[in-house]
Design an enzyme around this catalytic site. Structure first.
Site, short mmCIF file in Angstrom:
data_model
loop_
_atom_site.label_atom_id
_atom_site.label_comp_id
_atom_site.label_asym_id
_atom_site.label_seq_id
_atom_site.Cartn_x
_atom_site.Cartn_y
_atom_site.Cartn_z
N CYS A 1 9.11 6.11 -47.12
CA CYS A 1 8.47 6.01 -45.81
C CYS A 1 8.26 4.55 -45.42
O CYS A 1 8.06 3.69 -46.26
CB CYS A 1 7.11 6.70 -45.83
SG CYS A 1 7.16 8.42 -46.35
N ARG B 1 15.63 2.89 -45.96
CA ARG B 1 14.78 3.45 -47.02
C ARG B 1 14.88 4.96 -47.09
O ARG B 1 14.46 5.56 -48.07
CB ARG B 1 13.32 3.03 -46.79
CG ARG B 1 13.10 1.53 -46.85
CD ARG B 1 11.74 1.14 -46.29
NE ARG B 1 10.65 1.55 -47.14
CZ ARG B 1 10.03 0.75 -48.00
NH1 ARG B 1 10.42 -0.50 -48.14
NH2 ARG B 1 9.03 1.18 -48.72
N TRP C 1 9.42 10.30 -45.01
CA TRP C 1 10.20 11.08 -45.97
C TRP C 1 9.28 12.18 -46.46
O TRP C 1 8.26 11.92 -47.10
CB TRP C 1 10.66 10.19 -47.11
CG TRP C 1 11.60 10.83 -48.08
CD1 TRP C 1 12.93 11.05 -47.92
CD2 TRP C 1 11.27 11.34 -49.39
NE1 TRP C 1 13.46 11.64 -49.04
CE2 TRP C 1 12.47 11.83 -49.96
CE3 TRP C 1 10.10 11.40 -50.13
CZ2 TRP C 1 12.51 12.40 -51.23
CZ3 TRP C 1 10.13 11.97 -51.39
CH2 TRP C 1 11.33 12.46 -51.93
N ASN D 1 1.97 5.91 -46.14
CA ASN D 1 2.97 6.08 -47.19
C ASN D 1 2.23 6.47 -48.46
O ASN D 1 1.19 5.90 -48.78
CB ASN D 1 3.72 4.77 -47.46
CG ASN D 1 4.62 4.37 -46.31
OD1 ASN D 1 4.81 5.12 -45.37
ND2 ASN D 1 5.18 3.17 -46.40
N GLY D 2 2.80 7.39 -49.23
CA GLY D 2 2.18 7.77 -50.49
C GLY D 2 1.79 9.23 -50.51
O GLY D 2 2.20 10.04 -49.68
N GLU E 1 26.40 7.38 -64.06
CA GLU E 1 26.23 6.72 -62.78
C GLU E 1 27.29 7.18 -61.78
O GLU E 1 26.99 7.40 -60.60
CB GLU E 1 26.29 5.20 -62.96
CG GLU E 1 26.31 4.38 -61.67
CD GLU E 1 25.08 4.52 -60.82
OE1 GLU E 1 25.10 4.00 -59.69
OE2 GLU E 1 24.09 5.15 -61.25
N LYS F 1 26.48 9.05 -58.23
CA LYS F 1 26.96 8.59 -56.92
C LYS F 1 27.65 9.71 -56.16
O LYS F 1 27.45 9.87 -54.95
CB LYS F 1 27.93 7.41 -57.10
CG LYS F 1 27.26 6.11 -57.45
CD LYS F 1 26.44 5.58 -56.29
CE LYS F 1 25.35 4.63 -56.78
NZ LYS F 1 24.22 5.29 -57.42
N GLU G 1 25.04 12.25 -54.95
CA GLU G 1 24.11 11.69 -53.97
C GLU G 1 24.66 11.73 -52.55
O GLU G 1 23.94 12.06 -51.61
CB GLU G 1 23.81 10.22 -54.31
CG GLU G 1 22.74 9.98 -55.35
CD GLU G 1 22.49 8.51 -55.56
OE1 GLU G 1 21.32 8.10 -55.48
OE2 GLU G 1 23.45 7.76 -55.78
N HIS H 1 31.23 21.19 -77.30
CA HIS H 1 29.92 21.78 -77.59
C HIS H 1 29.31 22.46 -76.36
O HIS H 1 28.09 22.63 -76.30
CB HIS H 1 28.98 20.71 -78.13
CG HIS H 1 29.42 20.12 -79.43
ND1 HIS H 1 29.52 20.85 -80.59
CD2 HIS H 1 29.85 18.87 -79.75
CE1 HIS H 1 29.96 20.08 -81.57
NE2 HIS H 1 30.18 18.87 -81.09
N LYS I 1 15.45 5.36 -50.23
CA LYS I 1 15.91 4.15 -50.90
C LYS I 1 14.88 3.63 -51.89
O LYS I 1 15.17 3.38 -53.04
CB LYS I 1 16.24 3.08 -49.86
CG LYS I 1 16.76 1.78 -50.45
CD LYS I 1 18.10 1.98 -51.13
CE LYS I 1 18.67 0.70 -51.68
NZ LYS I 1 19.89 0.94 -52.44
#
Length: 638
Positions: free
Chosen positions: A2, A27, A74, A124-125, A511, A515, A518, A534, A633
């Site tokens: 946010c 963000r 957000w 925010n939070g 990673e 990506k 995402e 396995h 972000k």
């Protein structure tokens, strides 16, 4: 996550608020809004579309004023619909929501709304005790029209308001449990905004254009780029009061009494040019191609290996270190996982890598001779900051951060730092921050090895030569983009993918999978290649592309055996192989060759084509590459 922008000025501040929100779009958000003090009332416009649509609404409704607050949200509590979007207004016991506040079109708000409430707020939070506060305030006659935790703060400040907004905020804050950065204004005080922070970042911008008598609040100094470069970084527990031509900061003492406190004003040059796309289609693509420069900039001041690269007194700390504990989240966690191989293989120091959001919720065995290393792109990641504080509470005081923002909370909280020079990263999916983190971690590995007497002069020279050649090596990998684009057209038609790696390339595989999921929304998993038999091998079919990272290292033969296991089950292989490997294209086997093998630094090269694969697959699928759904972000909540 946010974003907050707020201002008090003698001019119409709407253009500054809207541009500030634009600068915070990177963000991540799913709704946005702006509120102004106009003609003796608080008016607002909100939207679940982008800031550009909000700006059109603001213009159509002729919203303007010198005092205002703005926000990108957000969603945490309550769906991302208009009536849950910030700013929120109070609806006290003697007032009621007006102009359709209890029934809002979730597709967007057509006009600014003059509300009956006298307090407006952005936040925010997360407020953890919002349920009990909601029940208490309902009993006092307050009307709730959202599902958010934020609305309770607006009502609580309204409840305590008795003519002085700062005093009302000071009385409300001790009632809140959780994390917050807030900006609050009041109908009855037209030239005043109060800000406060606890667990979420907030900065104060001093002054602005000549003669405007203005001051600002923002969750990120970048939001104020081009408006002011005079920034006060508020500390945990600070409350800021901004008015026309003046401001002050207060902080509660041990008895909870708020007293004035001086915070330094810093000159911060926000690189506005970093927000320009130039010839690129998306910021993510731009940032992938900025990696050679970002790596070169990070290495610019490195003329030799020395613990003092991380701060004065680092040699003494490094010499006494017995182990390393790395705390990080997401992409940063994967960079730490690569570094574990370096730290144990080169510096010979036992290393643990912990997911920061889990670390403080389990019993661990602390060692005061541990070097605690945090990794964060923004330096404001709430989970990592909390994990750092937990580690310190256990008696581990030797702290160091690898971070991309020199003025961040993480850098201020840690005793030592390596500030990478990736520059502003707009795309939610991190790219250049990851590779520069790896550079910083490799420098840390060499510095620890030197302090421990485990790095010879010859070894230092070899590693420095490899580091200095790294930007050129990455540039040569970027030249493979056309081949990767061809692969991406096939991946775009898939819904699942498997990534394989061995040794220090296993975290790189993780990673790469991250990506892809995402930004393309393709389900992707990563495994150590030796683990195929396995369990994961059961998933392999012609519809499950398998991406393999094949460096020309000691594990190559083992990896080749694993690839044969895939082909024997009809799996389609997509192999990123070093020059000199014996892996050749064949039916069901596609190969892209990297120009050279790069030894210990190979993970930095091999992650680049994985970034390109994810990017071009997402483009082919038509997703919002820079702002993927549900993601943010800078994650400033737990």
């Amino acid at each position: 996550m946010c974003g907050i922008v707020a201002a008090v000025s003698s001019r119409n501040i709407v253009p500054v608020l809207v541009e500030g929100l634009r600068r915070l779009e990177y963000r991540g958000y799913d709704s946005c809004g702006v509120a102004l003090h106009q003609n003796g009332e608080l008016r607002r416009a909100r939207s679940t579309a982008r800031v550009a649509e909000l700006a059109a609404n603001v213009a159509a409704d002729r919203l303007e004023g010198g005092t205002g607050i703005a926000h990108t949200r957000w969603a945490t509590h309550g769906a991302p619909v208009v009536h849950n979007a910030h700013p929120h207004f109070s609806h006290g016991p003697n007032t009621s929501p007006r102009h359709g506040q209890t029934s809002v079109d979730d597709a967007g708000e057509a006009s600014g709304i003059a509300a009956a409430g006298r307090v407006g707020l952005v936040h925010n939070g997360i407020i953890e005790n919002h349920d009990e506060l909601r029940a208490e305030l309902k009993a006092k006659g307050y009307a709730f029209v959202t599902q958010t935790d934020t609305e309770v703060i607006a009502h609580l400040v309204d409840h305590y308001y008795d003519g002085d907004l700062l005093e009302a905020v000071e009385r409300a804050l001790p009632r809140l449990r959780g994390a917050y950065a807030i900006a609050v204004f009041c109908r009855d005080e037209p030239h005043r905004v109060i800000g406060a922070r606890h667990g979420s970042p907030l900065v104060l911008g001093v002054g602005g254009v000549a003669g405007a008598n203005e001051n600002f609040l923002a969750s990120d100094a970048m939001a104020l780029a081009g408006v002011t470069d005079q920034i006060v970084y508020l500390e945990e527990g600070d409350v800021a009061d901004i008015q026309l031509g003046k401001y002050w900061v207060v902080h509660a003492d041990a008895k909870g009494v708020f007293k004035g406190i001086d915070r330094p004003v810093r000159t911060v040059v926000a690189h506005t040019g970093a927000a320009e796309l130039g010839p690129y289609r998306h910021y993510m693509q731009k940032e992938i191609f900025e990696q050679p420069r970002a790596i070169a900039d990070t290495l610019d001041a490195v003329s030799g290996i020395s613990p003092e690269l991380f701060g004065d007194g680092a040699y003494r700390v490094f010499k006494g270190v017995e182990q390393v504990l790395i705390l990080a989240c997401g992409t940063s966690y994967y960079s730490g996982s690569v570094a574990k191989y370096w730290l144990e293989g080169i510096a010979k120091i036992p290393t643990a890598v912990e997911v920061a959001s889990e670390y403080r919720y389990r019993d661990s065995v602390p060692n005061p001779k541990t070097l605690v290393v945090t990794i964060s792109q923004s330096g404001e990641t709430a989970d990592t900051l909390a994990a750092l504080k937990h580690a310190r509470s256990l008696g581990m005081e030797h702290t160091l951060t690898i971070c991309n923002v020199a003025t961040s909370a993480m850098v201020r909280e840690c005793a030592m730092a390596c500030v990478t020079r990736a520059g502003v990263e707009i795309g939610v999916a991190s790219t250049k921050a990851f590779t520069t983190q790896l550079v910083g971690l490799f420098l840390l590995t060499l510095s620890l090895a030197q302090a421990k007497g485990r790095l010879s002069d010859e070894g230092e020279a070899v590693h420095l030569k490899a580091l200095r050649h790294l930007p050129v090596a990455v540039q040569s990998v970027l030249a493979l983009e056309p081949q990767v684009i061809a692969w991406s057209e096939e991946f775009a038609r898939k819904e699942n993918a498997l990534f394989l790696g061995r040794g220090m390339h296993y975290p790189v595989a993780m990673e790469g999978a991250l990506k892809l999921k995402e930004i393309s929304y393709i389900h992707a998993e990563a495994y150590p290649a030796g683990e195929l038999k396995h369990g994961p091998l059961a998933l392999v079919t012609a519809q499950m592309p398998v991406v393999a990272i094949a460096p020309n290292d000691a594990l190559l033969e083992k990896l080749e055996s694993n690839l044969h296991e895939v082909r024997a089950r009809g799996g389609e292989l997509f192999v990123f192989a070093d020059a000199g490997t014996r892996i050749e294209p064949a039916e069901g086997v596609r190969v892209i060759r990297l120009p050279e093998h790069y030894g210990a630094l190979s993970p930095i090269l091999h992650v680049v084509p994985l970034q390109l694969l994810a990017y071009h697959t997402a483009v082919a699928r038509g997703t919002d590459v820079d702002k993927p759904r549900n993601l943010a972000k800078s994650v400033t909540v737990e």
